[in-house]
Design a protein around this motif. Structure first.
Motif, mmCIF file in Angstrom:
data_model
loop_
_atom_site.group_PDB
_atom_site.id
_atom_site.type_symbol
_atom_site.label_atom_id
_atom_site.label_comp_id
_atom_site.label_asym_id
_atom_site.label_seq_id
_atom_site.Cartn_x
_atom_site.Cartn_y
_atom_site.Cartn_z
ATOM 1 N N PHE A 44 4.976 -7.138 3.752
ATOM 2 C CA PHE A 44 3.907 -6.174 3.508
ATOM 3 C C PHE A 44 2.611 -6.913 3.214
ATOM 4 C CE2 PHE A 44 7.729 -3.934 2.599
ATOM 5 C CZ PHE A 44 7.481 -2.605 2.898
ATOM 6 N N THR A 45 1.510 -6.427 3.766
ATOM 7 C CA THR A 45 0.216 -6.940 3.341
ATOM 8 C C THR A 45 -0.058 -6.383 1.949
ATOM 9 O OG1 THR A 45 -1.000 -5.061 4.248
ATOM 10 C CG2 THR A 45 -0.680 -6.984 5.705
ATOM 11 N N ARG A 46 -0.999 -6.976 1.254
ATOM 12 C CA ARG A 46 -1.375 -6.466 -0.069
ATOM 13 C C ARG A 46 -1.891 -5.030 0.057
ATOM 14 N NH1 ARG A 46 -1.387 -8.813 -4.454
ATOM 15 N NH2 ARG A 46 -1.710 -10.927 -3.723
ATOM 16 N N LEU A 67 1.429 2.062 -1.031
ATOM 17 C CA LEU A 67 2.630 2.654 -1.624
ATOM 18 C C LEU A 67 2.370 3.093 -3.065
ATOM 19 C CD1 LEU A 67 5.386 0.260 -0.247
ATOM 20 C CD2 LEU A 67 4.808 2.561 0.558
ATOM 21 N N LEU A 68 1.674 2.267 -3.816
ATOM 22 C CA LEU A 68 1.332 2.641 -5.198
ATOM 23 C C LEU A 68 0.403 3.848 -5.224
ATOM 24 C CD1 LEU A 68 0.722 -0.924 -6.676
ATOM 25 C CD2 LEU A 68 2.721 0.553 -7.041
ATOM 26 N N ARG A 69 -0.574 3.872 -4.332
ATOM 27 C CA ARG A 69 -1.522 4.978 -4.270
ATOM 28 C C ARG A 69 -0.827 6.291 -3.907
ATOM 29 N NH1 ARG A 69 -3.567 7.098 -0.003
ATOM 30 N NH2 ARG A 69 -2.939 5.353 1.302
ATOM 31 N N ALA A 73 9.846 10.142 -2.368
ATOM 32 C CA ALA A 73 8.926 9.820 -1.272
ATOM 33 C C ALA A 73 8.942 8.314 -0.989
ATOM 34 C CB ALA A 73 7.515 10.296 -1.607
ATOM 35 N N LEU A 74 8.844 7.509 -2.039
ATOM 36 C CA LEU A 74 8.886 6.054 -1.847
ATOM 37 C C LEU A 74 10.226 5.601 -1.290
ATOM 38 C CD1 LEU A 74 6.989 4.406 -4.837
ATOM 39 C CD2 LEU A 74 6.239 4.768 -2.491
ATOM 40 N N ASP A 75 11.302 6.197 -1.766
ATOM 41 C CA ASP A 75 12.629 5.861 -1.233
ATOM 42 C C ASP A 75 12.716 6.184 0.258
ATOM 43 O OD1 ASP A 75 13.481 4.938 -3.695
ATOM 44 O OD2 ASP A 75 14.606 6.770 -4.192
ATOM 45 N N SER A 76 12.156 7.322 0.656
ATOM 46 C CA SER A 76 12.165 7.705 2.075
ATOM 47 C C SER A 76 11.375 6.718 2.915
ATOM 48 C CB SER A 76 11.586 9.112 2.253
ATOM 49 O OG SER A 76 12.444 10.068 1.714
ATOM 50 N N ILE A 77 10.221 6.310 2.403
ATOM 51 C CA ILE A 77 9.393 5.350 3.130
ATOM 52 C C ILE A 77 10.135 4.025 3.267
ATOM 53 C CG2 ILE A 77 7.288 3.970 3.010
ATOM 54 C CD1 ILE A 77 5.988 6.467 1.609
ATOM 55 N N ARG A 78 10.655 3.512 2.163
ATOM 56 C CA ARG A 78 11.363 2.226 2.207
ATOM 57 C C ARG A 78 12.595 2.279 3.098
ATOM 58 N NH1 ARG A 78 10.043 1.826 -3.815
ATOM 59 N NH2 ARG A 78 8.260 0.422 -3.834
ATOM 60 N N SER A 79 13.318 3.376 3.022
ATOM 61 C CA SER A 79 14.507 3.529 3.851
ATOM 62 C C SER A 79 14.143 3.549 5.341
ATOM 63 C CB SER A 79 15.236 4.817 3.467
ATOM 64 O OG SER A 79 16.333 5.030 4.297
ATOM 65 N N ALA A 80 13.104 4.274 5.684
ATOM 66 C CA ALA A 80 12.678 4.342 7.083
ATOM 67 C C ALA A 80 12.228 2.982 7.587
ATOM 68 C CB ALA A 80 11.562 5.369 7.234
ATOM 69 N N LEU A 81 11.549 2.231 6.729
ATOM 70 C CA LEU A 81 11.045 0.924 7.134
ATOM 71 C C LEU A 81 12.161 -0.071 7.435
ATOM 72 C CD1 LEU A 81 7.987 0.567 4.739
ATOM 73 C CD2 LEU A 81 7.923 0.875 7.230
ATOM 74 N N ALA A 88 3.475 4.666 9.021
ATOM 75 C CA ALA A 88 3.334 3.248 8.687
ATOM 76 C C ALA A 88 2.807 2.509 9.908
ATOM 77 C CB ALA A 88 4.665 2.655 8.262
ATOM 78 N N LEU A 89 1.711 1.805 9.730
ATOM 79 C CA LEU A 89 1.153 0.956 10.771
ATOM 80 C C LEU A 89 1.725 -0.444 10.569
ATOM 81 C CD1 LEU A 89 -0.979 0.611 13.083
ATOM 82 C CD2 LEU A 89 -2.567 -0.122 11.288
#
Length: 102
Positions: free
Chosen positions: A7-9, A15-17, A36-44, A78-79
């Motif tokens: 991940f870039t900074r 993710l924090l925002r 929401a964060l779990d969904s993002i991390r899981s998808a990634l 996610a880009l």
């Protein structure tokens, strides 16, 4: 072949925002922000094996791509860039209703 995801900074800050946005809207709903964060991390994690299956973000660059991440009735985008044969770099994460990455 397995890709390493980094991940870039800016992406980490995204993710924090996104987490803070949900909590600020409803301070009693931390569980939704965590989901929401779990969904993002899981998808990634899908990018570890299949980064080329995601849509191209730019017609001029086959390595710049977007992953659509469903969540509830909306979702996130996610880009990312496929750096080389071993590395995928997440550049930004946005809610689907946010402005573009730029």
């Amino acid at each position: 072949m397995t890709y390493r995801i980094r991940f870039t900074r800016g992406a980490e800050n995204d993710l924090l925002r996104l987490f803070d946005f949900i909590v600020e809207r409803d301070p009693t709903d931390i569980q939704t922000a965590e989901r929401a964060l779990d969904s993002i991390r899981s998808a990634l994690t899908m990018l570890e094996r299949f980064p080329f299956s995601c849509r191209k973000a730019s017609p001029g660059s086959p390595f710049l791509r977007e992953l659509i991440i469903p969540f509830a009735t909306e979702g996130y985008v996610a880009l990312f860039e496929i750096e080389d044969a071993r590395t995928v770099t997440v550049l930004a994460v946005r809610h689907q209703r946010e402005d573009d990455y730029h």
